[in-house]
Design a protein around this motif. Structure first.
Motif, PDB file in Angstrom:
ATOM      1  N   TYR A 260      -7.837   0.373   2.919  1.00  0.00           N
ATOM      2  CA  TYR A 260      -6.876  -0.370   2.107  1.00  0.00           C
ATOM      3  C   TYR A 260      -6.112  -1.359   2.970  1.00  0.00           C
ATOM      4  O   TYR A 260      -5.846  -2.489   2.558  1.00  0.00           O
ATOM      5  N   VAL A 261      -5.751  -0.925   4.173  1.00  0.00           N
ATOM      6  CA  VAL A 261      -5.048  -1.812   5.111  1.00  0.00           C
ATOM      7  C   VAL A 261      -5.964  -2.968   5.498  1.00  0.00           C
ATOM      8  O   VAL A 261      -5.562  -4.135   5.469  1.00  0.00           O
TER       9      VAL A 261
ATOM     10  N   ILE B 164       0.853  -1.184   0.000  1.00  0.00           N
ATOM     11  CA  ILE B 164       0.000   0.000   0.000  1.00  0.00           C
ATOM     12  C   ILE B 164       0.888   1.232   0.000  1.00  0.00           C
ATOM     13  O   ILE B 164       1.774   1.375   0.841  1.00  0.00           O
ATOM     14  N   ASP B 165       0.643   2.110  -0.950  1.00  0.00           N
ATOM     15  CA  ASP B 165       1.232   3.441  -0.954  1.00  0.00           C
ATOM     16  C   ASP B 165       0.161   4.348  -0.364  1.00  0.00           C
ATOM     17  O   ASP B 165      -0.893   4.543  -0.975  1.00  0.00           O
ATOM     18  N   THR B 166       0.410   4.857   0.834  1.00  0.00           N
ATOM     19  CA  THR B 166      -0.620   5.628   1.533  1.00  0.00           C
ATOM     20  C   THR B 166      -1.014   6.889   0.774  1.00  0.00           C
ATOM     21  O   THR B 166      -2.174   7.272   0.765  1.00  0.00           O
ATOM     22  N   GLY B 167      -0.062   7.535   0.125  1.00  0.00           N
ATOM     23  CA  GLY B 167      -0.365   8.728  -0.656  1.00  0.00           C
ATOM     24  C   GLY B 167      -1.219   8.422  -1.860  1.00  0.00           C
ATOM     25  O   GLY B 167      -2.152   9.159  -2.181  1.00  0.00           O
TER      26      GLY B 167
ATOM     27  N   HIS C 254       4.334   1.933   1.811  1.00  0.00           N
ATOM     28  CA  HIS C 254       5.069   3.144   1.454  1.00  0.00           C
ATOM     29  C   HIS C 254       4.352   4.290   2.152  1.00  0.00           C
ATOM     30  O   HIS C 254       3.270   4.695   1.738  1.00  0.00           O
ATOM     31  N   LEU C 255       4.946   4.790   3.224  1.00  0.00           N
ATOM     32  CA  LEU C 255       4.338   5.863   4.000  1.00  0.00           C
ATOM     33  C   LEU C 255       4.655   7.214   3.382  1.00  0.00           C
ATOM     34  O   LEU C 255       5.826   7.571   3.222  1.00  0.00           O
TER      35      LEU C 255
ATOM     36  N   LEU D 126       4.910  12.647   7.098  1.00  0.00           N
ATOM     37  CA  LEU D 126       3.708  12.341   7.874  1.00  0.00           C
ATOM     38  C   LEU D 126       3.323  13.542   8.727  1.00  0.00           C
ATOM     39  O   LEU D 126       4.176  14.166   9.356  1.00  0.00           O
ATOM     40  N   GLY D 127       2.046  13.861   8.715  1.00  0.00           N
ATOM     41  CA  GLY D 127       1.541  14.992   9.475  1.00  0.00           C
ATOM     42  C   GLY D 127       1.404  16.266   8.673  1.00  0.00           C
ATOM     43  O   GLY D 127       0.781  17.221   9.132  1.00  0.00           O
ATOM     44  N   GLU D 128       1.963  16.298   7.473  1.00  0.00           N
ATOM     45  CA  GLU D 128       1.883  17.503   6.641  1.00  0.00           C
ATOM     46  C   GLU D 128       0.648  17.525   5.745  1.00  0.00           C
ATOM     47  O   GLU D 128       0.325  18.560   5.185  1.00  0.00           O
TER      48      GLU D 128
END
Length: 94
Positions: free
Chosen positions: A50-51, A30-33, A62-63, A76-78
């Protein structure tokens, strides 16, 4: 080998594809973006779904954060991904 999402509207399709090989050598990534972009742009479910759909077929993540409008690759967080839900879903996997 892992199969990554790009603009998937239904996260179950990649899981079914990975399962069809009937091999532990084929799994899901999984590509979170990408998932968040698909959620914002195509009406796909949020990233944590998705998870959940991948379950234990998930072998790579892929975070990256994003705003749901493009593949931003932010820290992360942006962006606007609901990380608590994502990590809660990940915590339930073996």
């Amino acid at each position: 080998m892992v199969i990554e999402n790009i603009e998937d509207k239904d996260p179950h399709i990649r899981v079914a594809l990975a399962e069809s090989f009937q091999s532990p050598a084929v799994a899901v990534s999984i590509d979170t973006g990408h998932a968040h972009y698909a959620h914002g742009y195509t009406g796909a479910p949020p990233v944590d779904y998705y998870v959940k759909a991948a379950g234990n077929f998930l072998q790579h993540v892929h975070l990256q954060d994003a705003d749901g409008y493009a593949d931003r690759h932010w820290s992360l967080g942006e962006g606007s991904i609901h990380w608590h839900a994502v990590f809660a879903a990940l915590a339930k996997l073996e």
